[in-house]
Scaffold this motif. Structure first.
Motif, PDB file in Angstrom:
ATOM      1  N   GLY A 210       1.052  -1.585  -0.029  1.00 42.46           N
ATOM      2  CA  GLY A 210       0.497   0.173   0.091  1.00 42.46           C
ATOM      3  C   GLY A 210       0.828   0.851   0.204  1.00 42.46           C
ATOM      4  O   GLY A 210       1.998   1.288   0.234  1.00 42.46           O
ATOM      5  N   SER A 211       0.330   2.453  -0.292  1.00 45.09           N
ATOM      6  CA  SER A 211       0.671   3.519  -0.757  1.00 45.09           C
ATOM      7  C   SER A 211       0.712   4.540   0.924  1.00 45.09           C
ATOM      8  O   SER A 211      -0.534   4.538   1.031  1.00 45.09           O
ATOM      9  CB  SER A 211       0.247   4.417  -1.758  1.00 45.09           C
ATOM     10  N   ASP A 212       1.209   4.831   1.480  1.00 46.59           N
ATOM     11  CA  ASP A 212       1.694   5.543   3.006  1.00 46.59           C
ATOM     12  C   ASP A 212       1.899   6.889   2.769  1.00 46.59           C
ATOM     13  O   ASP A 212       3.213   7.176   2.117  1.00 46.59           O
ATOM     14  CB  ASP A 212       2.380   4.751   4.163  1.00 46.59           C
ATOM     15  N   PRO A 213       0.717   8.065   2.462  1.00 48.66           N
ATOM     16  CA  PRO A 213       1.211   9.362   2.090  1.00 48.66           C
ATOM     17  C   PRO A 213       2.277  10.227   3.009  1.00 48.66           C
ATOM     18  O   PRO A 213       3.245  10.617   2.699  1.00 48.66           O
ATOM     19  CB  PRO A 213      -0.355  10.509   2.168  1.00 48.66           C
ATOM     20  N   SER A 214       2.495   9.214   4.384  1.00 52.36           N
ATOM     21  CA  SER A 214       3.507   9.951   4.903  1.00 52.36           C
ATOM     22  C   SER A 214       4.306   9.639   4.857  1.00 52.36           C
ATOM     23  O   SER A 214       5.793   9.858   5.632  1.00 52.36           O
ATOM     24  CB  SER A 214       2.961   9.651   6.405  1.00 52.36           C
TER      25      SER A 214
ATOM     26  N   LEU B  35      -4.333   2.878  -1.775  1.00 53.66           N
ATOM     27  CA  LEU B  35      -4.178   3.884  -1.234  1.00 53.66           C
ATOM     28  C   LEU B  35      -4.552   3.963   0.286  1.00 53.66           C
ATOM     29  O   LEU B  35      -5.649   3.881  -0.097  1.00 53.66           O
ATOM     30  CB  LEU B  35      -4.713   4.983  -2.074  1.00 53.66           C
ATOM     31  N   THR B  36      -4.079   4.579   0.992  1.00 54.98           N
ATOM     32  CA  THR B  36      -3.924   4.689   2.340  1.00 54.98           C
ATOM     33  C   THR B  36      -3.902   6.435   3.010  1.00 54.98           C
ATOM     34  O   THR B  36      -3.559   6.848   1.928  1.00 54.98           O
ATOM     35  CB  THR B  36      -3.169   3.926   3.353  1.00 54.98           C
ATOM     36  N   VAL B  37      -5.340   6.092   3.309  1.00 59.28           N
ATOM     37  CA  VAL B  37      -4.547   8.270   3.667  1.00 59.28           C
ATOM     38  C   VAL B  37      -4.964   7.296   5.986  1.00 59.28           C
ATOM     39  O   VAL B  37      -4.954   7.205   6.386  1.00 59.28           O
ATOM     40  CB  VAL B  37      -5.994   8.563   4.393  1.00 59.28           C
ATOM     41  N   GLN B  38      -3.196   7.494   5.937  1.00 54.79           N
ATOM     42  CA  GLN B  38      -2.633   8.603   7.167  1.00 54.79           C
ATOM     43  C   GLN B  38      -1.365   8.454   7.465  1.00 54.79           C
ATOM     44  O   GLN B  38      -0.992   9.578   6.284  1.00 54.79           O
ATOM     45  CB  GLN B  38      -1.912   6.918   7.223  1.00 54.79           C
ATOM     46  N   ASP B  39      -1.205   9.130   8.501  1.00 53.30           N
ATOM     47  CA  ASP B  39      -0.124   9.789   8.720  1.00 53.30           C
ATOM     48  C   ASP B  39       0.791   8.810  10.124  1.00 53.30           C
ATOM     49  O   ASP B  39       0.883   7.640   9.801  1.00 53.30           O
ATOM     50  CB  ASP B  39       0.025  11.345   9.510  1.00 53.30           C
ATOM     51  N   ASN B  40       1.238   9.656  10.756  1.00 52.44           N
ATOM     52  CA  ASN B  40       2.515   8.956  11.254  1.00 52.44           C
ATOM     53  C   ASN B  40       1.908   8.169  12.532  1.00 52.44           C
ATOM     54  O   ASN B  40       3.286   7.738  13.475  1.00 52.44           O
ATOM     55  CB  ASN B  40       4.006   9.192  12.110  1.00 52.44           C
ATOM     56  N   VAL B  41       0.937   8.121  12.747  1.00 50.77           N
ATOM     57  CA  VAL B  41      -0.255   7.489  13.952  1.00 50.77           C
ATOM     58  C   VAL B  41      -0.841   6.940  13.626  1.00 50.77           C
ATOM     59  O   VAL B  41      -1.574   5.376  14.239  1.00 50.77           O
ATOM     60  CB  VAL B  41      -0.030   8.873  14.716  1.00 50.77           C
ATOM     61  N   SER B  42      -1.810   7.569  12.985  1.00 51.49           N
ATOM     62  CA  SER B  42      -3.113   6.884  12.311  1.00 51.49           C
ATOM     63  C   SER B  42      -3.428   6.376  11.606  1.00 51.49           C
ATOM     64  O   SER B  42      -3.400   7.301  10.599  1.00 51.49           O
ATOM     65  CB  SER B  42      -5.190   7.281  13.799  1.00 51.49           C
ATOM     66  N   VAL B  43      -4.784   5.726  11.037  1.00 48.21           N
ATOM     67  CA  VAL B  43      -5.264   4.852   9.731  1.00 48.21           C
ATOM     68  C   VAL B  43      -6.085   5.886   9.455  1.00 48.21           C
ATOM     69  O   VAL B  43      -7.207   4.789  10.442  1.00 48.21           O
ATOM     70  CB  VAL B  43      -4.181   3.750   9.023  1.00 48.21           C
ATOM     71  N   PHE B  44      -6.092   6.928   8.780  1.00 46.36           N
ATOM     72  CA  PHE B  44      -7.728   7.119   8.421  1.00 46.36           C
ATOM     73  C   PHE B  44      -8.738   6.311   7.162  1.00 46.36           C
ATOM     74  O   PHE B  44     -10.168   6.557   7.754  1.00 46.36           O
ATOM     75  CB  PHE B  44      -8.020   8.306   8.754  1.00 46.36           C
TER      76      PHE B  44
END
Length: 290
Positions: A20-24, A50-59
């Protein structure tokens, strides 16, 4: 021969990556590509979600269409020689079945093609990384895995908690995985990290156990890291692509990953980002290169 031509390197082994792609930029494909490159291989990258995430959470997780996953990979398989495959999240059961078919296709010509399966079920916080049942998604891939690399949380979810590492490894091997690298990074925080490699399956009438082939102990670092498991699995795939024997490949992948964690950095509060790219010193403008 020109200076530029004499500086060209030989063609590196290619590692086909499904993840998966991690935008962070911390996990998933964004972790796989630099790790594979840093260890001297060339990543061929097929995003599965495609994921929606940062360095803490996956949205959110948005799996790509299975036919698009197949089409991307088939174009690469038709053109390049694949020396190893690294599997991260598939995103959906349909994607996992397509990936399994592609691996079987590759193994017609390359029966010993190494396949590293990182059974990512959730991020460090526990957010799911599949819209389907993440454990069920993996079912088509077990029998194709040369080595599977679960952490303790993933092993508990896949095999059941309360089992010894040898019993957990045996359950994974019974599904077809040839080798199991059981990672200890999510173990008791007061203990060192112990990673255990199981390479032999023993089954009697009453007992199913895997035989521990080797283990490695690492000092537990005080922080949490975004994409450490992806980094280790990608590094292992790169080493196997180069033809490194399994024991040496596991050791080298851990060395690389530990260095990436030791030199990690923070871009915000939360999990730190492993430093996967070796430093390159840019020559000063006035330096003579004649």
């Amino acid at each position: 021969m020109t200076l530029a031509e004499s500086s060209y390197r030989a063609a590196p082994p290619c590692v086909l990556v499904f993840s998966g792609s991690d935008p962070s930029g911390g996990a998933g494909m964004q972790a796989d590509i630099p790790a594979i490159s840093a260890l001297g291989c060339h990543p061929l990258s097929v995003p599965t979600a495609l994921t929606v995430q940062d360095n803490v959470s996956v949205f959110a997780v948005h799996p790509l269409d299975a036919e698009l996953v197949r089409h991307q990979a088939q174009a690469l398989i038709d053109r390049f020689r694949i020396s190893a495959v690294k599997l991260g999240i598939a995103g959906s059961r349909a994607n996992a079945e397509v990936i399994a078919a592609l691996i079987r296709q590759l193994r017609v010509a390359q029966p010993d093609l190494p396949v590293v399966l990182d059974p990512v079920l959730a991020n460090g916080k526990g957010d799911n990384l599949s819209n389907d049942d993440a454990a069920r998604v993996l079912e088509p891939l077990y029998a194709l895995a040369t080595v599977i690399t679960p952490n303790l949380n993933e092993a508990n979810r896949l095999c059941g908690a309360g089992l010894t590492p040898a019993r957990q490894a045996a359950r994974l091997m019974a599904r077809g995985c040839r080798h199991v690298l059981l990672k200890g990074g999510h173990g008791p925080q007061q203990e060192d990290v112990v990673n255990r490699w199981f390479g032999t399956f023993f089954q009697s009438e009453h007992v199913e156990e895997a035989v521990e082939s080797a283990h490695w102990s690492w000092p537990r670092l005080p922080d949490e890291f975004h994409g450490s498991g992806c980094t280790l699995a990608a590094a292992l795939a790169a080493e196997l692509a180069k033809g490194t024997p399994m024991r040496n490949a596991i050791a080298a992948a851990q060395d690389y990953t530990q260095h990436a964690l030791n030199t990690s950095y923070a871009i915000a509060a939360g999990q730190r980002i492993p430093n996967r790219v070796p430093a390159f010193v840019v020559p000063s403008a006035g330096e003579n290169h004649d």
